[in-house]
Design an enzyme around this catalytic site. Structure first.
Site, PDB file in Angstrom:
ATOM      1  N   LYS A 122      46.387  69.826 -34.153  1.00 42.08           N
ATOM      2  CA  LYS A 122      47.418  69.953 -33.110  1.00 42.08           C
ATOM      3  C   LYS A 122      48.494  70.875 -33.651  1.00 42.08           C
ATOM      4  O   LYS A 122      48.753  70.902 -34.853  1.00 42.08           O
ATOM      5  CB  LYS A 122      48.027  68.579 -32.815  1.00 42.08           C
ATOM      6  CG  LYS A 122      48.763  68.486 -31.506  1.00 42.08           C
ATOM      7  CD  LYS A 122      47.795  68.429 -30.354  1.00 42.08           C
ATOM      8  CE  LYS A 122      48.289  67.639 -29.191  1.00 42.08           C
ATOM      9  NZ  LYS A 122      47.174  67.087 -28.406  1.00 42.08           N
TER      10      LYS A 122
HETATM   11  N1  GLU Z   1      45.793  68.955 -25.531  1.00 46.46           N
HETATM   12  C1  GLU Z   1      44.673  68.224 -25.058  1.00 46.46           C
HETATM   13  C2  GLU Z   1      44.577  66.872 -25.741  1.00 46.46           C
HETATM   14  O1  GLU Z   1      45.545  66.323 -26.200  1.00 46.46           O
HETATM   15  C3  GLU Z   1      43.388  69.009 -25.090  1.00 46.46           C
HETATM   16  C4  GLU Z   1      42.978  69.585 -26.394  1.00 46.46           C
HETATM   17  C5  GLU Z   1      41.831  70.576 -26.320  1.00 46.46           C
HETATM   18  O2  GLU Z   1      41.346  70.854 -25.234  1.00 46.46           O
HETATM   19  O3  GLU Z   1      41.443  71.050 -27.387  1.00 46.46           O
HETATM   20  O4  GLU Z   1      43.544  66.250 -25.778  1.00 46.46           O
END
Ligand code: GLU
Length: 436
Positions: A122
């Site tokens: 993240k």
């Molecule tokens: N931001 C989204 C999550 O928290 C999607 C992450 C992604 O598609 O890689 O799951």
């Protein structure tokens, strides 16, 4: 009924009264508990208890005022034993290393639970994107992705949208990356980010995917409990990507969204909102403030509304002790990451309110991101029907697996979802061991 929306100090207000809500500690607590339930070796737990890499970059951007502004960007890479690091990029004024560590680890659990060949990461930039023009956002995004350089890549770490970012952000990110790898590799690296606009290599069904996954889980819960969704009610905290698509897809199944809210306040409409109109309004105005068809209510009152389903789809740390005591619903389905505090969740469960945890409920987003990445790697474009069918199968399987493990271990769905993820990770560590 008042027609002017009062703006309570709801902006990002938190449930926990503690100065600092230690999100990463909370997630580590779930991890430790789940590891005991499924008998994960201590060595594996030790490895998974911290991210592999934490990247912090201060990068300068010259903005429209002619001055150089310094931004703080992060990318936390939690684990890649199952495949390339994967996870969103968040633009928000509260972005912090601690939260990103929690969120990155949750991506590892989500990918493992969903059976994806991907790890967890993240990232984000600590700033309020609402205060910046589109031109400035593009510059900040491009400068950040340029600074990330080879710390990301289609076979190494694949960012995606998250809070405060969207398909446009991903188009700029992808364009920046492909322009740094040399002309001959340009078309082979489009899969460096997912959640791109369709014309730029995105997939059908990604924009609604997280909401779609939440709604699938709600449907499975309804099937399990013989609950008729037709004519039932829902309240949704947050009307961004996840909240708005959840409302829209629920309305197709006859579920009315009777209250919602965002950083500008909360609205109640016992007749149910028209999700399409509200979405259109938010697209134009940036928030729900001023939307005419609803009564302005406080955050406190929002959590007291009698409903069948409550979907927190905003920030972490929103349902603490007080909110959990007030919630009058049968089900809480976590569209956001980490909306319930452990104390809040315990109260909900003690009161007989089921909680479908984030790691399961909102994993539709990363699952369809995986489909986008596969399509990019194979130069394919799947139809919406194909994406939808695959997502439905994947969500159903993960839901069933989590329910079954919860039954076997006599635990709640959160610890079962972590447990299912841990089992897969532990099996791979057992096979591969640690080297050197
Ligand atoms: N931001 C989204 C999550 O928290 C999607 C992450 C992604 O598609 O890689 O799951």
């Amino acid at each position: 009924m008042s027609d002017t929306l009062h703006v309570p100090p709801a902006q990002d207000s938190a449930a926990s009264t503690e100065e600092e809500y230690e999100f990463f500690k909370v997630v580590q607590g779930y991890l430790r508990h789940a590891a005991k339930l499924v008998d994960v070796p201590d060595d594996v737990l030790t490895i998974l208890s911290q991210p592999k890499q934490e990247i912090i970059i201060h990068f300068p951007v010259r903005l429209e005022d002619g001055k150089v502004h310094l931004f703080k960007g992060y990318r936390v890479q939690h684990n890649n034993i199952l495949g390339p690091y994967k996870g969103g990029i968040r633009y928000h004024q509260n972005v912090s290393l601690d939260d990103l560590k929690a969120l990155a680890s949750m991506m590892t659990w989500k990918c493992a639970l969903m059976g994806l060949p991907l790890g967890g990461a993240k990232g984000g930039i600590k700033f309020d994107p609402r205060q910046y023009s589109e031109r400035a956002l593009e510059k900040i995004t491009r400068r950040f992705f340029h600074a990330l350089g080879s710390n990301i890549g289609p076979m190494y770490d694949i960012p995606a949208p998250d809070m405060g970012t969207n398909a446009d952000t991903m188009a700029w990110a992808m364009d920046t990356f492909v322009n740094t790898v040399g002309t001959r590799s340009m078309s082979s690296v489009r899969g460096v980010v997912t959640g791109k606009p369709i014309m730029s290599g995105g997939t059908e069904g990604r924009v609604k995917a997280t909401g779609q996954g939440v709604v699938h889980c709600i449907r499975y819960w309804a099937e399990d409990n013989d609950f008729d969704l037709e004519g039932s009610h829902c309240t949704i905290q947050g009307f961004g990507n996840v909240g708005s698509y959840t409302a829209m897809l629920l309305s197709k199944m006859g579920v009315s969204t009777i209250a919602t809210g965002d950083h500008t306040g909360y609205l109640y409409n016992p007749e149910g909102f028209n999700p399409h109109k509200l979405m259109e309004y938010v697209r134009k105005n940036g928030a729900i403030a001023g939307y005419p068809a609803g009564e302005a209510i406080s955050r406190e009152d929002f959590f007291k509304i009698k409903t069948d389903i409550m979907v927190p789809a905003a920030l972490e740390n929103q349902i603490g002790v007080i909110e959990a005591q007030n919630i009058d619903a049968k089900l809480v389905a976590e569209g956001a990451n980490g909306p319930c505090t452990p104390e809040g969740e315990k109260i909900l469960l003690d009161r007989g309110i089921e909680v479908i945890p984030d790691v399961l409920a909102n994993s539709g987003g990363v699952t369809v991101s995986y489909y986008e990445w596969v399509q990019n790697n194979r130069s394919e474009h799947w139809t919406l029907e194909e994406v939808d069918a695959r997502l439905e199968t994947a969500m159903r399987k993960a839901y069933r697996k989590t329910k079954e493990l919860a039954r076997q271990c006599n635990t709640d769905l959160r610890h079962a979802s972590y447990g299912a993820a841990l089992k897969r990770l532990a099996a791979v560590y057992r096979e591969r061991r640690i080297w050197p």
